[in-house]
Design an enzyme around this catalytic site. Sequence first.
Site, PDB file in Angstrom:
ATOM      1  N   SER A 197       6.072   0.265   3.994  1.00 16.40           N
ATOM      2  CA  SER A 197       5.985   1.724   3.895  1.00 16.40           C
ATOM      3  C   SER A 197       4.531   2.133   3.784  1.00 16.40           C
ATOM      4  O   SER A 197       3.639   1.293   3.675  1.00 16.40           O
ATOM      5  CB  SER A 197       6.757   2.213   2.674  1.00 16.40           C
ATOM      6  OG  SER A 197       5.977   1.996   1.510  1.00 16.40           O
ATOM      7  N   LYS A 198       4.322   3.433   3.789  1.00 11.57           N
ATOM      8  CA  LYS A 198       2.965   3.979   3.726  1.00 11.57           C
ATOM      9  C   LYS A 198       2.185   3.461   2.523  1.00 11.57           C
ATOM     10  O   LYS A 198       0.975   3.364   2.569  1.00 11.57           O
ATOM     11  CB  LYS A 198       3.026   5.508   3.657  1.00 11.57           C
ATOM     12  CG  LYS A 198       3.157   6.124   5.025  1.00 11.57           C
ATOM     13  CD  LYS A 198       2.852   7.613   4.981  1.00 11.57           C
ATOM     14  CE  LYS A 198       3.300   8.259   6.273  1.00 11.57           C
ATOM     15  NZ  LYS A 198       4.175   9.399   6.113  1.00 11.57           N
ATOM     16  N   ARG A 199       2.916   3.150   1.457  1.00 10.82           N
ATOM     17  CA  ARG A 199       2.235   2.675   0.260  1.00 10.82           C
ATOM     18  C   ARG A 199       1.532   1.329   0.484  1.00 10.82           C
ATOM     19  O   ARG A 199       0.583   0.995  -0.189  1.00 10.82           O
ATOM     20  CB  ARG A 199       3.216   2.561  -0.906  1.00 10.82           C
ATOM     21  CG  ARG A 199       3.071   3.684  -1.902  1.00 10.82           C
ATOM     22  CD  ARG A 199       4.285   3.737  -2.819  1.00 10.82           C
ATOM     23  NE  ARG A 199       5.475   4.111  -2.068  1.00 10.82           N
ATOM     24  CZ  ARG A 199       6.687   3.617  -2.258  1.00 10.82           C
ATOM     25  NH1 ARG A 199       6.883   2.695  -3.166  1.00 10.82           N
ATOM     26  NH2 ARG A 199       7.701   4.035  -1.540  1.00 10.82           N
TER      27      ARG A 199
END
Length: 444
Positions: free
Chosen positions: A248-250
């Site tokens: 994910s973006k994290r």
Amino acid sequence: MVRVRFAPSPTGFLHVGGLRTALYNYLLARRHGGKFLLRIEDTDRSRLEPKAVPNILENLCWAGIYPDEGVGCEPEGDHGPYVQSQRLDIYRRYAHQLMEKGLAYRCFATTEELAAMRASHGGHGGYDRRYRDLPVAEAEARKDEPHVIRMKVPDGETFEIDDLVRGVVRFDSSQVDDQVLVKTDGFPTYHLAAVVDDHEMEITHVIRGEEWLTSTPKHLLLYRFFGWQPPRFAHLSLVVNAQGKKLSKRDGDVSVDAYREQGYLPAGLINFLALLGWSNGDNRELWSLEDMEKVFALERVQSSPAVFDFDKLRHINQQHLFAMDEASIADLLPPWFEKAAVAMPERAYLERVVALMKQRCTLLGDFVEQARYFYLDPESYDEATVKKRWKADSAELVQAYQSRLEGLPEWQAAALEATLRQLCEEKGLGAAALIHPVRLALSG
Ligand code: GLU
């Protein structure tokens, strides 16, 4: 003939996982001399992003895996239109066909009714099939009321998917809900639209993300309802982070744009993405698109999750850069000079800088950022080095060296070094007394 499709929903920018799916489709088509189609699945009207389609096309083009047929092609091909919102009549016709055969029905359940059913955790995916046995005449009489059309999933069956990546996967029909095929707004759901299109577009292999595996029983059932031959399926494993969680973006950048903007080469990113789940059975790590086209096989795609390893991506990109000649790298650099607001040097000079820096650069921008002192005088000097290396006599020494260099007939590394050593010897100094100040003066 092999016909495959990449069928993104235009809800956002192209994701690296999406590019991998597109790549595997493309590779299978190339391997077998088939066709790679691009279809846009825009039936979920609430999630449309207007910039998505241009972004997908631009990135496929950048990656070198442009479709042979469908959206973006000129002409598009003879199985169109390739945008689902332009095919609504087709889906409606097929949905009615299923109702006539008694394989689909109108369902008038309200949002509140549905919520109550879900809360009571009944079988069949939370829908208790309450409108399934409504007499047809009654349902027809109410057809101007808001409703959806659902498929009639039979009871007591086992659905079997012979997946090219996962092998045989079985689902009990009680796990399968009476899937909505046409929504209240008259738009088909993804499930109906994808099956109809894959059939009409003569798709032979459906290669897509693992998240669609549980929908596949419904799709197979629809093929049976229509009396069509289903395509082969290949569900690709999730792309995960080092902890095994969905990327994910994290974890870092997930859009293809981000990697382009960081200065990755299409060849590097494509090579890395291909290895997220595929290998040729050997340990070969460096692949060009052309080489992969010759050997790619779905049988060699793994079903275990693929870990997105950022260091490996950098490493692979670096190897692709290193394999390129100076001129080809220099061709790609103008935007990076512009971005860094550094004036472009002359071409011959630039190629020499590239030759020197090639083995130290990982990304295109590094040829500007890490080589700034080749293009600009230093604006600042490293404090610690100044303290340690810049002595009272350094300026004078550097100047003396400069005048000797000006007198040299030719600037060759060996001659520059010999001149430096000779000067130090004459002054009774070690070479370090000049090497460090010169480096400081030149590079900061
Ligand atoms: N529109 C779906 C998506 O964007 C495609 C699923 C499929 O390939 O069947 O994930």
